[in-house]
Design a protein around this motif. Structure first.
Motif, PDB file in Angstrom:
ATOM      1  N   SER A   1      53.101  38.135 -10.756  1.00  0.00           N
ATOM      2  CA  SER A   1      51.829  37.722 -10.160  1.00  0.00           C
ATOM      3  C   SER A   1      51.445  38.647  -9.015  1.00  0.00           C
ATOM      4  O   SER A   1      50.294  39.083  -8.903  1.00  0.00           O
ATOM      5  CB  SER A   1      51.936  36.280  -9.673  1.00  0.00           C
ATOM      6  N   LEU A   2      52.407  38.959  -8.148  1.00  0.00           N
ATOM      7  CA  LEU A   2      52.121  39.838  -7.016  1.00  0.00           C
ATOM      8  C   LEU A   2      51.803  41.258  -7.472  1.00  0.00           C
ATOM      9  O   LEU A   2      50.927  41.921  -6.918  1.00  0.00           O
ATOM     10  CB  LEU A   2      53.314  39.842  -6.057  1.00  0.00           C
TER      11      LEU A   2
ATOM     12  N   ASP B   1      56.897  35.208 -10.157  1.00  0.00           N
ATOM     13  CA  ASP B   1      56.113  35.473  -8.956  1.00  0.00           C
ATOM     14  C   ASP B   1      55.963  36.974  -8.710  1.00  0.00           C
ATOM     15  O   ASP B   1      54.935  37.429  -8.207  1.00  0.00           O
ATOM     16  CB  ASP B   1      56.771  34.790  -7.770  1.00  0.00           C
TER      17      ASP B   1
ATOM     18  N   CYS C   1      60.022  28.446  -0.741  1.00  0.00           N
ATOM     19  CA  CYS C   1      58.910  27.880  -1.509  1.00  0.00           C
ATOM     20  C   CYS C   1      57.668  27.737  -0.632  1.00  0.00           C
ATOM     21  O   CYS C   1      57.458  26.701   0.014  1.00  0.00           O
ATOM     22  CB  CYS C   1      59.307  26.534  -2.104  1.00  0.00           C
TER      23      CYS C   1
ATOM     24  N   GLU D   1      62.385  38.572  -5.316  1.00  0.00           N
ATOM     25  CA  GLU D   1      61.244  37.735  -5.698  1.00  0.00           C
ATOM     26  C   GLU D   1      61.559  37.106  -7.047  1.00  0.00           C
ATOM     27  O   GLU D   1      62.128  37.761  -7.920  1.00  0.00           O
ATOM     28  CB  GLU D   1      60.001  38.603  -5.828  1.00  0.00           C
TER      29      GLU D   1
ATOM     30  N   PHE E   1      53.786  25.778 -14.187  1.00  0.00           N
ATOM     31  CA  PHE E   1      55.058  25.996 -13.518  1.00  0.00           C
ATOM     32  C   PHE E   1      56.221  25.618 -14.428  1.00  0.00           C
ATOM     33  O   PHE E   1      57.185  26.386 -14.592  1.00  0.00           O
ATOM     34  CB  PHE E   1      55.123  25.191 -12.222  1.00  0.00           C
TER      35      PHE E   1
ATOM     36  N   SER F   1      57.150  29.395 -15.377  1.00  0.00           N
ATOM     37  CA  SER F   1      57.888  29.873 -14.212  1.00  0.00           C
ATOM     38  C   SER F   1      59.276  29.266 -14.098  1.00  0.00           C
ATOM     39  O   SER F   1      60.252  29.977 -13.842  1.00  0.00           O
ATOM     40  CB  SER F   1      57.088  29.571 -12.932  1.00  0.00           C
TER      41      SER F   1
ATOM     42  N   VAL G   1      59.676  32.340  -3.882  1.00  0.00           N
ATOM     43  CA  VAL G   1      58.868  31.710  -4.933  1.00  0.00           C
ATOM     44  C   VAL G   1      57.468  31.523  -4.344  1.00  0.00           C
ATOM     45  O   VAL G   1      57.083  30.439  -3.943  1.00  0.00           O
ATOM     46  CB  VAL G   1      59.486  30.376  -5.391  1.00  0.00           C
ATOM     47  N   HIS G   2      56.720  32.617  -4.284  1.00  0.00           N
ATOM     48  CA  HIS G   2      55.447  32.651  -3.566  1.00  0.00           C
ATOM     49  C   HIS G   2      54.268  32.148  -4.386  1.00  0.00           C
ATOM     50  O   HIS G   2      53.327  31.578  -3.841  1.00  0.00           O
ATOM     51  CB  HIS G   2      55.125  34.091  -3.140  1.00  0.00           C
ATOM     52  N   ARG G   3      54.292  32.407  -5.682  1.00  0.00           N
ATOM     53  CA  ARG G   3      53.096  32.189  -6.503  1.00  0.00           C
ATOM     54  C   ARG G   3      53.281  31.084  -7.549  1.00  0.00           C
ATOM     55  O   ARG G   3      52.551  31.039  -8.528  1.00  0.00           O
ATOM     56  CB  ARG G   3      52.718  33.490  -7.211  1.00  0.00           C
ATOM     57  N   SER G   4      54.257  30.218  -7.349  1.00  0.00           N
ATOM     58  CA  SER G   4      54.504  29.155  -8.337  1.00  0.00           C
ATOM     59  C   SER G   4      54.136  27.773  -7.830  1.00  0.00           C
ATOM     60  O   SER G   4      54.314  26.788  -8.542  1.00  0.00           O
ATOM     61  CB  SER G   4      55.987  29.156  -8.747  1.00  0.00           C
ATOM     62  N   SER G   5      53.636  27.677  -6.599  1.00  0.00           N
ATOM     63  CA  SER G   5      53.230  26.381  -6.075  1.00  0.00           C
ATOM     64  C   SER G   5      51.913  25.955  -6.712  1.00  0.00           C
ATOM     65  O   SER G   5      51.236  26.735  -7.395  1.00  0.00           O
ATOM     66  CB  SER G   5      53.060  26.462  -4.556  1.00  0.00           C
TER      67      SER G   5
END
Length: 234
Positions: free
Chosen positions: A39-40, A36, A128, A32, A102, A106, A89-93
């Protein structure tokens, strides 16, 4: 650590079996991205508070993880014999954070990790999730000709082709709902468009958005695979 090494030994065994059957294994390791992962681990609400209260600490901690990520990636790629790493990159969109957040918090650690992986001869694949339309210009700063980015439905993959397609290989984006609810003809038509537009000039890998859902209709998955043979050769 003992359990982890047993896991990777089993993984290597599975990869060797796949290769003997003629299957190309996409990656050897899937970390990960540091930002991110925070964040998780913290949960979205707590991490949102962290972003307001201690943003510099988050950016610094993410950058500090780069060396450890690089060490693990190089070791596991050597063990598996596959010089590719998929970075989630799950939580950077922009579904989660603004383009400004970002770029400031990030992207610096992500860029540093990608650059060091490329320098070590390892190709990064960025998974992404979410909408990346407003971050595409920033992604152009990643090393050209060495990276794959996998998008799912929220990102306009045709826009991505126009913005980053001259520098970065694009993977995706047959929607999961189409594979579950659509017809083979709909899948074939959409895949044909992807190959003609996103695949124009090369730099494209056909694939499902995010992943193929477990309840996808087999005939739709077959239509996606068959479209590569039907339309995807130069």
């Amino acid at each position: 650590l003992a359990a982890m090494f047993r896991h990777y030994a089993n993984w290597r065994y599975d990869f060797e079996r796949m290769k003997r059957r003629g299957t190309t294994v996409l990656y050897s390791f899937l970390p990960e991205a540091a930002f991110d992962a925070f964040s998780l681990a913290r949960g979205f609400m707590e991490f949102t508070r962290d972003l307001r209260r201690r943003p510099e600490e988050i950016a610094r901690a993410a950058e500090d993880l780069t060396e450890g990520y690089l060490f693990a990636s190089r070791a596991i790629c050597t063990l598996m014999g596959i010089k590719r790493v998929e970075i989630f990159v799950h939580r950077s969109s922009t579904d989660f954070i603004s383009p400004e957040t970002f770029r400031k918090l990030s992207f610096p650690s992500l860029k540093a990790l990608v650059e060091r992986l490329v320098a070590a001869g390892i190709n990064p694949i960025l998974h992404c999730d979410g909408n990346w339309d407003m971050n595409l210009e920033t992604l152009r700063e990643l090393p050209a000709g060495n990276i794959v980015i996998q998008f799912d439905g929220p990102t306009d993959i045709f826009l991505a082709k126009r913005v980053i397609g001259d520098r970065i290989c694009i993977m995706g984006d047959v929607p999961p709902d189409m594979l579950v609810l659509g017809s083979p003809s709909e899948v074939d038509e959409y895949c044909h468009r992807l190959i003609e537009e996103v695949g124009k000039g090369g730099g494209y890998i056909m694939g499902a958005g995010c992943e193929i859902p477990p309840n996808a209709r087999p005939e739709n998955v077959k239509a996606m695979l068959d479209s590569v043979v039907r339309y995807g050769y130069y």
